[in-house]
Design an enzyme around this catalytic site. Structure first.
Site, mmCIF file in Angstrom:
data_model
loop_
_atom_site.group_PDB
_atom_site.id
_atom_site.type_symbol
_atom_site.label_atom_id
_atom_site.label_comp_id
_atom_site.label_asym_id
_atom_site.label_seq_id
_atom_site.Cartn_x
_atom_site.Cartn_y
_atom_site.Cartn_z
ATOM 1 N N ARG A 219 0.794 -1.151 0.000
ATOM 2 C CA ARG A 219 0.016 -0.062 -0.039
ATOM 3 C C ARG A 219 0.797 1.374 0.005
ATOM 4 O O ARG A 219 0.563 2.284 0.606
ATOM 5 C CB ARG A 219 -0.929 0.176 1.147
ATOM 6 C CG ARG A 219 -1.961 -1.206 1.160
ATOM 7 C CD ARG A 219 -2.848 -1.066 0.165
ATOM 8 N NE ARG A 219 -3.589 -2.242 0.156
ATOM 9 C CZ ARG A 219 -3.136 -3.873 -0.153
ATOM 10 N NH1 ARG A 219 -2.123 -3.758 -1.142
ATOM 11 N NH2 ARG A 219 -4.376 -4.611 -0.253
ATOM 12 N N SER B 137 -10.904 0.143 3.323
ATOM 13 C CA SER B 137 -10.463 -0.445 4.398
ATOM 14 C C SER B 137 -9.828 0.781 5.061
ATOM 15 O O SER B 137 -8.982 1.429 4.416
ATOM 16 C CB SER B 137 -9.453 -1.486 4.024
ATOM 17 O OG SER B 137 -9.918 -2.518 3.388
ATOM 18 N N GLU C 27 -5.415 3.917 6.297
ATOM 19 C CA GLU C 27 -5.177 3.998 4.840
ATOM 20 C C GLU C 27 -5.538 5.272 4.169
ATOM 21 O O GLU C 27 -4.757 5.606 3.114
ATOM 22 C CB GLU C 27 -5.721 2.543 4.343
ATOM 23 C CG GLU C 27 -5.355 2.293 2.895
ATOM 24 C CD GLU C 27 -5.915 0.826 2.561
ATOM 25 O OE1 GLU C 27 -6.203 0.627 1.277
ATOM 26 O OE2 GLU C 27 -5.690 -0.204 3.358
#
Length: 384
Positions: free
Chosen positions: A188, A281, A376
């Site tokens: 990520r 998320s 995130e």
């Protein structure tokens, strides 16, 4: 039986079609109208760009005037303050897919403008018999955002299929092509994302926020032709398809299975389902040093990470810290009733409501397991 790549016809390009209806001229929407979490106040200024040069000009002029810039794609991975954004919000509305190289034996090259909705790219690849992104079906947002976050799901990451990314480099004031090796992808993460979060001694303006130093103009992918998917790398998806890890399945079946799995977790946008009013998320899976991983309960998930650390499951930690699906009800912001990693707006939540819930979850996990969960989404004008 899979067809040989050299026997497959070359794909046709997808014409450039604006991905969304344009705002009426002069309209200044709120960030709640532009983001999937549906929170956030107004932008001071709002611009939609339909050409690459327009996008560059707006960003360059704002930088020259020291005006904050928020380049927004699908708005699916961002949380903006209730007070809004004191700068210019820029939305790239270009769409389409070009096929500059369709020599099937060597793979097929696709070049996609940043504003194209990501799932259009996946759907196109599957329809054209190109594998490498099928497990990324249903992820909301724009193509330009995909490499910034190195989006991933069900055993695939977008970095596995990227050849290069063309960007507007705000520090150097020019267009650059960043090859795969320069993009420095991680879990990520990417060079693009890190330019928002880390100081750079060679760049006195760093960190750049809330938009990276590198504004994505288009992304070039290298995909392999074939009638079957890439090897399945995620156990839940393998079980759903009736195969094993490393097995392969028809592309359309993989896409359908992924969409069904995501929908079951509230991770496919649906205006009628409040569980999908989220930023996806909210926390990344933590990457732990070995000692921290060893301190977790024996049944906690552990997966080896590329850098020698151990990846655990944020969803498992949240649930086992006492936060079940739907936690926070009947409040305006709750955990999804389908998936504990998603924080949802039940219709009247503010950014403050969402962040209060996020802090409660983060602190609960830290107190129970000693693990600090990291958000995130990009946080604009707020902090956790």
């Amino acid at each position: 039986m899979e067809l040989d790549a050299c026997d497959l016809p070359a794909p046709s390009p997808l014409p450039g079609v604006p991905p969304r209806a344009l705002q009426p001229p002069g309209t200044v929407p709120t960030l709640a109208e532009l983001t999937t979490l549906r929170v956030g106040g107004p932008a001071r200024r709002y611009v939609e760009t339909s050409t690459e040069q327009d996008l560059i000009d707006v960003v360059r002029d704002a930088d020259a005037a020291a005006e904050p810039v928020l380049v927004l794609g699908g708005g699916s991975n961002v949380v903006v303050a209730d007070t809004g954004f004191e700068g210019v919000v820029v939305r790239d509305v270009r769409g389409g897919i070009a096929v500059p190289d369709a020599s099937a034996c060597a793979g097929v090259t696709l070049t996609v403008p940043a504003g194209t909705p990501w799932d259009q790219v996946v759907a196109y690849a599957v329809e054209q018999g190109l594998h490498g992104v099928e497990a990324l079906s249903g992820i909301p947002g724009s193509t330009g955002a995909a490499p910034v976050q190195n989006v991933g799901a069900y055993g695939q990451e977008v970095s596995q299929s990227i050849a290069h990314v063309r960007v507007w480099d705000r520090a150097r004031g020019r267009v650059r092509t960043l090859p795969l090796v320069t993009l420095a992808f991680g879990y990520r993460s990417s060079l693009l994302k890190r330019s928002m979060r880390a100081a750079d001694p060679s760049d006195p303006a760093a960190p750049w926020a809330p938009t990276p130093r590198y504004v994505v103009l288009d992304v070039t992918f290298q995909l392999r032709p074939g009638t079957l998917s890439s090897p399945i790398a995620y156990a839940e998806l393998a079980r759903t398809l009736g195969t094993s890890i490393g097995g392969r399945a028809p592309l359309a079946e993989v896409r359908a299975a992924v969409l069904a799995l995501r929908a079951g977790k509230g991770m496919v946008l649906d205006p009628a389902d409040p569980d999908t009013a989220s930023a996806g998320s909210f926390f990344t899976n933590p990457l732990l040093e070995q000692a921290a991983a060893d301190a977790l309960p024996a049944d906690a998930p552990r997966f080896p990470a590329a850098d020698g650390r151990v990846k655990s499951s944020a969803a498992w930690l949240i649930e086992h810290a006492g936060f079940s699906k739907g936690f926070g009800a009947p409040g305006p912001a709750t955990l999804s009733t389908k998936h504990t990693l998603a924080l949802t707006n039940r219709g009247a939540a503010t950014t403050a409501d969402v962040l209060a819930l996020a802090r409660q979850v983060r602190d609960g996990v830290r107190d129970r397991f000693g693990v600090e969960l990291e958000p995130e989404p990009v946080l604009v004008g707020v902090s956790l």
